[in-house]
Design a protein around this motif. Sequence first.
Motif, PDB file in Angstrom:
ATOM      1  N   SER A 207     -21.136  -9.940   6.127  1.00  0.00           N
ATOM      2  CA  SER A 207     -21.297 -11.325   6.595  1.00  0.00           C
ATOM      3  C   SER A 207     -20.655 -11.494   7.970  1.00  0.00           C
ATOM      4  CB  SER A 207     -20.665 -12.310   5.599  1.00  0.00           C
ATOM      5  OG  SER A 207     -21.235 -12.160   4.319  1.00  0.00           O
ATOM      6  N   ILE A 208     -21.316 -12.261   8.812  1.00  0.00           N
ATOM      7  CA  ILE A 208     -20.809 -12.574  10.155  1.00  0.00           C
ATOM      8  C   ILE A 208     -20.873 -14.084  10.328  1.00  0.00           C
ATOM      9  CG2 ILE A 208     -21.203 -12.334  12.632  1.00  0.00           C
ATOM     10  CD1 ILE A 208     -22.359  -9.583  12.104  1.00  0.00           C
ATOM     11  N   GLY A 209     -19.839 -14.676  10.875  1.00  0.00           N
ATOM     12  CA  GLY A 209     -19.852 -16.115  11.064  1.00  0.00           C
ATOM     13  C   GLY A 209     -18.713 -16.594  11.945  1.00  0.00           C
ATOM     14  N   SER A 210     -18.658 -17.902  12.133  1.00  0.00           N
ATOM     15  CA  SER A 210     -17.592 -18.544  12.915  1.00  0.00           C
ATOM     16  C   SER A 210     -17.289 -19.886  12.277  1.00  0.00           C
ATOM     17  CB  SER A 210     -18.016 -18.723  14.377  1.00  0.00           C
ATOM     18  OG  SER A 210     -19.181 -19.522  14.463  1.00  0.00           O
ATOM     19  N   ARG A 211     -16.085 -20.335  12.432  1.00  0.00           N
ATOM     20  CA  ARG A 211     -15.676 -21.616  11.869  1.00  0.00           C
ATOM     21  C   ARG A 211     -14.544 -22.188  12.723  1.00  0.00           C
ATOM     22  NH1 ARG A 211     -14.663 -17.978   7.352  1.00  0.00           N
ATOM     23  NH2 ARG A 211     -12.568 -17.059   7.552  1.00  0.00           N
TER      24      ARG A 211
ATOM     25  N   ALA B 250     -17.063  -9.892   7.474  1.00  0.00           N
ATOM     26  CA  ALA B 250     -16.605  -9.589   6.113  1.00  0.00           C
ATOM     27  C   ALA B 250     -17.557  -8.592   5.468  1.00  0.00           C
ATOM     28  CB  ALA B 250     -16.533 -10.870   5.281  1.00  0.00           C
ATOM     29  N   ASP B 251     -16.981  -7.562   4.841  1.00  0.00           N
ATOM     30  CA  ASP B 251     -17.811  -6.587   4.109  1.00  0.00           C
ATOM     31  C   ASP B 251     -17.401  -6.571   2.647  1.00  0.00           C
ATOM     32  OD1 ASP B 251     -15.772  -4.505   3.509  1.00  0.00           O
ATOM     33  OD2 ASP B 251     -15.696  -4.261   5.684  1.00  0.00           O
ATOM     34  N   THR B 252     -18.212  -5.901   1.839  1.00  0.00           N
ATOM     35  CA  THR B 252     -17.955  -5.780   0.398  1.00  0.00           C
ATOM     36  C   THR B 252     -17.696  -4.329   0.023  1.00  0.00           C
ATOM     37  OG1 THR B 252     -20.365  -5.665   0.048  1.00  0.00           O
ATOM     38  CG2 THR B 252     -19.311  -7.828  -0.179  1.00  0.00           C
ATOM     39  N   GLY B 253     -17.069  -3.609   0.963  1.00  0.00           N
ATOM     40  CA  GLY B 253     -16.748  -2.209   0.717  1.00  0.00           C
ATOM     41  C   GLY B 253     -15.516  -2.045  -0.143  1.00  0.00           C
TER      42      GLY B 253
ATOM     43  N   THR C 261     -11.738  -9.786   1.207  1.00  0.00           N
ATOM     44  CA  THR C 261     -12.988 -10.489   0.900  1.00  0.00           C
ATOM     45  C   THR C 261     -13.020 -10.861  -0.585  1.00  0.00           C
ATOM     46  OG1 THR C 261     -14.102  -9.208   2.619  1.00  0.00           O
ATOM     47  CG2 THR C 261     -15.494 -10.359   1.011  1.00  0.00           C
ATOM     48  N   GLU C 262     -13.456 -12.063  -0.844  1.00  0.00           N
ATOM     49  CA  GLU C 262     -13.567 -12.491  -2.240  1.00  0.00           C
ATOM     50  C   GLU C 262     -14.563 -11.593  -2.979  1.00  0.00           C
ATOM     51  OE1 GLU C 262     -14.613 -16.517  -4.842  1.00  0.00           O
ATOM     52  OE2 GLU C 262     -14.617 -16.546  -2.642  1.00  0.00           O
ATOM     53  N   GLY C 263     -14.121 -10.993  -4.068  1.00  0.00           N
ATOM     54  CA  GLY C 263     -14.957 -10.060  -4.810  1.00  0.00           C
ATOM     55  C   GLY C 263     -14.752  -8.607  -4.402  1.00  0.00           C
TER      56      GLY C 263
END
Length: 486
Positions: free
Chosen positions: A391-395, A406-409, A461-463
Motif C-alpha cells: 500500500s502507498i498513500g499520504s495523510r 506498507a507491505d504484508t511481508g 503493518t496491521e496483520g
Amino acid sequence: MTADPGRPWVSARLRILLWLVVVMAVALTAVAAATRSVLLRDVDHRINNLLAQEAEEFANLARNGVDPRTGQPFTDPDPLLRLFLERQYADPDEELLGLVGRSGQAPARKMQFREGRVDHPLAEDSRSLNTIFESANATGTLHRRQGEVRWAKVEIKASAGYPPAAFVVAFHPEGEQQKAGNVFTMLIAISGVALLMTTGIGWVVAGRILRPVRLVRTTAAQLTEQDLTQRIPVQGRDDIAALAETFNAMLDRLERAFAAQREFVDDAGHELRTPITIVRGHLELMGDDPVEREETVRIVMEELDRMSRIVEDLLLLAKAERPDFVTPEPVQLAELTADVFVKARALGDRDWKLAGTVDAEGFLDSQRITQAMVQLAQNAVQHTVPGQRVSIGSRARTDGIELFVADTGPGIQPQDHEVIFERFRRGTARRGSRATGAGLGLAIVKAIAEGHGGRVELRTTEGGGATFVLVLHEPREVKDLKEAVR
C-alpha cells in the motif's frame, strides 16, 4: 589562516596584562592630574576670596571709620593705613601694604607680613610697587622673575592737601601651588605602587582565567586521528567553562564522526571488494568456450552494475551533507502520491493499493521524495512475494504530513529497527531470501527525510509486515516561504 613565522609570538596572557597596565596607567594618571587640577582651582578660589575679603574690610573702614585721635572721619590716609595694619594679622604668604604717594618718588610704604614666610616680598620691590600703585585696575597678577604675585588694591580718595594713597593686599601663591604639586607627586607615587601590585595580581589572575584555554591548546595538540579521547576538565560556570564544554562537545562529535568514517570506509571497502573479487575470479577462469564467455560477461556486467549503483548511492549520501541537497517548492500531495503509486506498480507483480491521499499542498522537493518513496516500494517488493499487498498513500498530521509504504511481508525484527537505517547495514535478520543490494537504500531514504527537516519511521503493518513512514514537518520558515510563494 596561519600565524606569520616572522612575527614575534606574544601570549594572550601577556597581551591581557599589557592592556591592563596601559589602562590602569592612563586611569591613574588621569585621576592624579584631575586631582591636581581641582586642588589648583581650589587654591585660586581661596586666594580670590582672601584678596576680596581684605579689600572689603579696608574699604569699610575707610568709609565708616573714625580717627581715634580726633573722633572725626579720616581725612589723612596715613593714620587710616596705620590703624588698619595695626588691627590686622597677615596670613602666611600674604602681604598687607599701605602706599602713600610722594611727588617724583616711589610711594612711601607701610607693610605687614610674616617674616620668613614670604620669599622675595613685594614690599622690597620698588618697581613692582610703582606698577601696582599706578595701575588703573583694582586686582591683578604680577609676574616677576622671583615668582608670581596676586594682588588687590583699594584706592583712598585724597582730601585737599593730602597725597594719593592706596591699600594693597598681595598674595604669593607658590606655597599653596607647591602643596598641590606635592599631592600630585604623592598620587603618582601611590599610583606607581598600585600599578606594580596590579601587574602582579593581573598576571596571576590572567593565568588562572586562561588556564582552560591553555588546556584547550594542549589537548588539541595531543589529538590524533587514532586518539580522540582527550577531554578538558570543566570547572566553574563562566565563559571559560562554557568554552571547555563546547570544546569537549566538539571532540565528542569528532570522535563519533571519525568512528563513523572508519566504519563507513571499512563497510564500503567490504561491499566493493566482493564484486571486484567476483569479476576478477570469473575473468581469470574464463575459457574459450563461447557459452562460458557469454555467461562470464553477463556476471561481470551485473557486478559492475552493482558497483556502479553502490558508487552512485555513496555520492548521493555524500551530497546529502550539502545545503542544496533538497530544493523545496509547492507540491500538490495528492498528485505526488498518485505519481509515486503509478511508478511503483512497475517494480513487481504485487497487489498494489493506493491507500488514500491528502488533498493539500506541501512544500518539499518532489524529486527527492519520489526517489525515497520508490526506494521504499522497491524494498517492499524485495521482501514480499507476488500477490502480497503493498500500500502507498499520504495523510495529514497536525504538524505536517506523512507519506507511507506498507507491505504484508514477514516484517522486521525489533532489534533491527534502528540498524536498518545505517549505511551498509541490513539487520541481523533478513526479511526474505530475495533481498539484494549494498544496504544503502534506507540510509538514502533517511537522508532525504532529514534533508526536509523530518524523519523516517518504521511501524508494524496491521496483520503483519512493515510500514515505512516519511514524517515531514513544516517549520516556521518553511511556512513563511510557502506563503511568500503563494
